[in-house]
Design an enzyme around this catalytic site. Structure first.
Site, mmCIF file in Angstrom:
data_model
loop_
_atom_site.group_PDB
_atom_site.id
_atom_site.type_symbol
_atom_site.label_atom_id
_atom_site.label_comp_id
_atom_site.label_asym_id
_atom_site.label_seq_id
_atom_site.Cartn_x
_atom_site.Cartn_y
_atom_site.Cartn_z
ATOM 1 N N GLU A 85 0.810 -1.214 0.000
ATOM 2 C CA GLU A 85 0.000 0.000 0.000
ATOM 3 C C GLU A 85 0.847 1.269 0.000
ATOM 4 O O GLU A 85 0.335 2.364 -0.252
ATOM 5 C CB GLU A 85 -0.930 0.011 1.223
ATOM 6 C CG GLU A 85 -2.031 -1.049 1.194
ATOM 7 C CD GLU A 85 -3.064 -0.825 0.107
ATOM 8 O OE1 GLU A 85 -3.112 0.290 -0.437
ATOM 9 O OE2 GLU A 85 -3.812 -1.760 -0.195
ATOM 10 N N GLU A 116 7.452 -22.076 7.697
ATOM 11 C CA GLU A 116 7.841 -21.264 8.847
ATOM 12 C C GLU A 116 8.694 -22.014 9.859
ATOM 13 O O GLU A 116 9.127 -21.442 10.856
ATOM 14 C CB GLU A 116 6.581 -20.756 9.559
ATOM 15 C CG GLU A 116 5.749 -21.843 10.219
ATOM 16 C CD GLU A 116 4.543 -21.300 10.953
ATOM 17 O OE1 GLU A 116 4.477 -21.487 12.175
ATOM 18 O OE2 GLU A 116 3.684 -20.666 10.298
#
Length: 302
Positions: A85, A116
């Protein structure tokens, strides 16, 4: 390891929602809403740590470095979301604020199992983006124990980058790998262990704060207006014209023509009207003011 997981606040059972499976829809959503009220208060408790992260991010970007978010699963997605953004909102180059998610871009829309679980994966992903001491790294893990994030933060400190750990548990293990820990303790989730809920909301709020405050400090905002908005479509062009009208009291035609003369850049357009100068002079003033519109106008007036 299992015992440690059970001891985490983010994995604890919420006594207020033990019977949530046997109540009506309004009671379910009311319970969720009540828990969500706790999030902003928890974020308020860690404002001093967030302030430090913002100062470090500002310093990194001023030195030509980057702000880098890194995490797995929901945490990684939130980092990517905040990073992507920044270019349309603040006209930052796409490589200045990065979001890295365990498992790569495909993991944004579909979980990558096991991505992960290895510390070296986090380190390798930072090596792949050529991490330097000029960068600030924010490792995100609601549990505060994700190996991928631990490895990333440990490597960040090794190369001299600023390392920030963002979690939702006190004394999180990733904090031990960082220069500072932002531990937003929002309490047990409505659904036990579902950290896409309050924990994710808290982290979204913190990341919004970090990126927005950083960009404000870097002069990308005038008053409370997005004067560095990237004019990449008609809606954003309309917004840009509206900003120029609001700041300068120019009419629509003057604001539009000045924006176009300024290569669709709002900041020089504002300076051009405020100082009655041309595009080149406005750019010169902004350069002297490090991109700050208020300072650029002040320099001209002095």
């Amino acid at each position: 390891m299992e015992e440690h997981l059970r001891s985490l606040t983010t994995e604890s059972r919420n006594e207020k929602t033990m019977n949530i499976d046997s109540v009506n829809t309004m009671d379910i959503i009311s319970a969720i809403n009540k828990e969500d009220f706790k999030v902003a208060a928890a974020v308020q408790e860690v404002l001093p740590e967030i302030e430090t992260a913002v100062e470090w991010a500002c310093e990194s970007l001023k030195k030509g470095g980057r702000l880098i978010y890194i995490g797995a699963g929901t945490s990684g997605r939130l980092g990517v979301l905040d990073a992507v953004e920044c270019p349309p909102t603040f006209s930052t180059p796409p490589d200045r604020v990065l979001g890295i998610i365990a498992g790569g871009e495909k993991a944004f829309v579909r979980a990558v199992e096991g991505a992960e679980d290895k510390e070296e994966f986090g380190e390798n992903d930072l090596i792949d983006v050529a991490l330097t001491a000029n960068d600030t790294v924010i490792g995100i893990a609601a549990s505060g124990r994700t190996p991928y994030v631990k490895g990333a933060l440990r490597y960040a400190r090794k190369v001299g980058a600023k390392a920030v750990a963002l979690s939702c548990n006190n004394n999180a293990s990733i904090t031990k790998e960082a220069d500072i820990g932002i531990e937003v303790v929002v309490g047990p989730e409505v659904l036990t262990g579902s950290t896409r809920m309050k924990a994710a909301t808290a982290h979204k709020m913190v990341l919004n704060m970090i990126s927005t405050a950083t960009m404000i400090r870097l002069g990308k905002v005038y008053e409370n207006l997005m004067v560095d908005v990237n004019v990449s479509n008609q809606k954003l062009k309309d917004r840009a014209v509206n900003i120029i009208e609001t700041v300068t009291n120019a009419d629509y035609d003057q604001a539009l023509k000045t924006l176009e003369k300024a290569n669709n850049q709002v900041k020089p357009a504002i300076v051009m009207i405020k100082t009655a100068t041309d595009y080149e002079k406005a750019k010169e003033l902004l350069e002297k003011a490090d991109g700050d519109v208020r300072k650029a106008i002040s320099i001209y007036e002095d």
